[in-house]
Enzyme design. Sequence first.
Site, mmCIF file in Angstrom:
data_model
loop_
_atom_site.group_PDB
_atom_site.id
_atom_site.type_symbol
_atom_site.label_atom_id
_atom_site.label_comp_id
_atom_site.label_asym_id
_atom_site.label_seq_id
_atom_site.Cartn_x
_atom_site.Cartn_y
_atom_site.Cartn_z
ATOM 1 N N ASP A 36 -8.098 0.878 15.343
ATOM 2 C CA ASP A 36 -8.542 2.261 15.114
ATOM 3 C C ASP A 36 -8.789 3.001 16.432
ATOM 4 O OD1 ASP A 36 -8.436 1.586 12.510
ATOM 5 O OD2 ASP A 36 -10.579 1.864 12.074
ATOM 6 N N VAL A 38 -7.455 2.527 19.347
ATOM 7 C CA VAL A 38 -6.200 2.863 20.034
ATOM 8 C C VAL A 38 -5.566 4.082 19.350
ATOM 9 C CG1 VAL A 38 -3.894 2.026 20.667
ATOM 10 C CG2 VAL A 38 -5.843 0.450 20.679
ATOM 11 N N ASP A 40 -7.097 6.440 17.717
ATOM 12 C CA ASP A 40 -7.881 7.639 18.060
ATOM 13 C C ASP A 40 -7.556 8.129 19.465
ATOM 14 O OD1 ASP A 40 -9.026 7.466 15.614
ATOM 15 O OD2 ASP A 40 -10.912 6.578 16.306
ATOM 16 N N SER A 85 7.108 16.567 -19.568
ATOM 17 C CA SER A 85 6.057 15.583 -19.819
ATOM 18 C C SER A 85 6.518 14.708 -20.978
ATOM 19 C CB SER A 85 4.742 16.269 -20.138
ATOM 20 O OG SER A 85 4.874 16.964 -21.343
ATOM 21 N N LYS A 119 2.174 3.826 -15.839
ATOM 22 C CA LYS A 119 1.960 5.274 -15.968
ATOM 23 C C LYS A 119 0.609 5.579 -15.320
ATOM 24 C CE LYS A 119 2.150 9.010 -19.294
ATOM 25 N NZ LYS A 119 0.748 9.356 -19.563
ATOM 26 N N ARG A 140 1.971 20.467 -11.210
ATOM 27 C CA ARG A 140 2.893 20.572 -12.326
ATOM 28 C C ARG A 140 2.757 21.920 -13.037
ATOM 29 N NH1 ARG A 140 2.946 19.847 -17.774
ATOM 30 N NH2 ARG A 140 4.974 19.167 -18.530
ATOM 31 N N LYS A 296 12.202 3.441 -18.351
ATOM 32 C CA LYS A 296 13.351 4.307 -18.071
ATOM 33 C C LYS A 296 14.628 3.471 -18.137
ATOM 34 C CE LYS A 296 10.229 6.674 -14.901
ATOM 35 N NZ LYS A 296 9.869 7.163 -13.573
HETATM 36 S S1 IVH Z 1 8.401 9.829 -15.057
HETATM 37 C C1 IVH Z 1 9.397 12.925 -18.680
HETATM 38 N N1 IVH Z 1 6.923 7.904 -14.099
HETATM 39 O O1 IVH Z 1 3.029 10.907 -16.851
HETATM 40 C C2 IVH Z 1 8.722 12.974 -17.344
HETATM 41 N N2 IVH Z 1 5.809 9.809 -15.016
HETATM 42 O O2 IVH Z 1 3.999 12.967 -19.413
HETATM 43 C C3 IVH Z 1 8.073 11.657 -16.987
HETATM 44 N N3 IVH Z 1 3.378 9.723 -14.850
HETATM 45 O O3 IVH Z 1 2.301 13.884 -16.039
HETATM 46 C C4 IVH Z 1 8.060 11.485 -15.519
HETATM 47 N N4 IVH Z 1 3.238 7.761 -13.879
HETATM 48 O O4 IVH Z 1 3.278 12.772 -13.950
HETATM 49 C C5 IVH Z 1 6.917 9.116 -14.697
HETATM 50 N N5 IVH Z 1 5.747 6.138 -13.174
HETATM 51 C C6 IVH Z 1 5.748 7.331 -13.775
HETATM 52 C C7 IVH Z 1 4.560 8.039 -14.064
HETATM 53 C C8 IVH Z 1 4.642 9.277 -14.701
HETATM 54 C C9 IVH Z 1 2.549 8.781 -14.364
HETATM 55 C C10 IVH Z 1 2.917 10.989 -15.471
HETATM 56 C C11 IVH Z 1 3.711 12.208 -15.121
HETATM 57 C C12 IVH Z 1 3.455 13.147 -16.277
HETATM 58 C C13 IVH Z 1 3.165 12.189 -17.392
HETATM 59 C C14 IVH Z 1 4.325 12.180 -18.340
#
Ligand code: IVH
Length: 334
Positions: A36, A38, A40, A85, A119, A140, A296
């Site tokens: 730390d 160094v 600073d 969302s 999430k 958002r 996903k």
């Molecule tokens: S993907 C369809 N990946 O969850 C859009 N979202 O309603 C989804 N969130 O507020 C985005 N972790 O910000 C994605 N690993 C993640 C996430 C994530 C949290 C949040 C996002 C949004 C809500 C989705």
Amino acid sequence: MAEPTLEIQQQVAQLRHQLQQAAYAYYVLDNPVMEDGVYDQLYRQLQTLESQYPRLITPDSPTQRVGDRPAEQFPSVRHNIPLYSLENAFNLQELAEWQERWRRQAPDVQEAAYVCELKIDGNALALTYENGILVRGATRGDGVSGEEITANVRTIRSIPLKLTLDFPPPLLEVRGEAFLPITEFERLNQGKIAAGEPPFANPRNAAAGTLRQLDSQVVSRRRLQFFAYTLYFSGNNPEHILKSQWDALNLLQRLGFLVNLHRQRCPSLDAVRAYCETWDTKRHELPYMTDGVVVKLDDFALQQRLGFTQNFPAGDRPQISRRRSSDPHQGNHR
Ligand code: IVH
């Protein structure tokens, strides 16, 4: 004012590079490479040179994270790409139905890999990088427009002010979740209570309240963090043509972002189920709040066939979250 010699210019560039590397190791890799004291000392050297030669100050300099003047208000900005969302919280049965549905839409594809991510229960941010430099951070909002809170976003140490890319694309947009770690939330609330102020209800509200502070010095002290989970880029830089969500997450990490370590590429729905089951309980051990799992389809080409595209600007991609009905903290219930 004296013109900086070439030597001074090089010294400033070198100091910035050293400080950026040290901050990345500390805030993103969680693996400090510099004492730390160094850090600073180098930071103060850079500050001194920048005050002697203000012409050398660049927006990505580590000294420029915290602004000196509070904002009067946050302008509304339209997102380059809307932020969607998740409307549905799926349970495990519905997860299988979702797989059946997309398989009917792409009958020649029977097996596809999924990417599971936690999430994070925070606040979504959209970050815009022009030629590799952070130029805008926005909340958002309603998904179409949000508030421009760039000065506050710049204080988040795990958000790079400059991407670690030799040839950055003209425009790159990163999406992710800003959040307060639970210990920070508790520390903040203790302070509030001691000052006779009402505490925040939960870490998500505390993060939202912090992001909307007009004074970035206050934001800087609250130690928000950010996990990146999506990126869109423009331009035709072949090195960055991405084929999958898995590659996108790994690229985000290479660019200097903190990407959640508990992501997993799952070859089948069984593996997705196992992941969801594991994190249903294991999430209580995490130092931050989560409210489900986002699943996903990994392959962008498949996502595109199903009506979601990775191009800039365009729509988002399908993701689902699971909820255990008995547990109100699980799933997407915002
Ligand atoms: S993907 C369809 N990946 O969850 C859009 N979202 O309603 C989804 N969130 O507020 C985005 N972790 O910000 C994605 N690993 C993640 C996430 C994530 C949290 C949040 C996002 C949004 C809500 C989705």
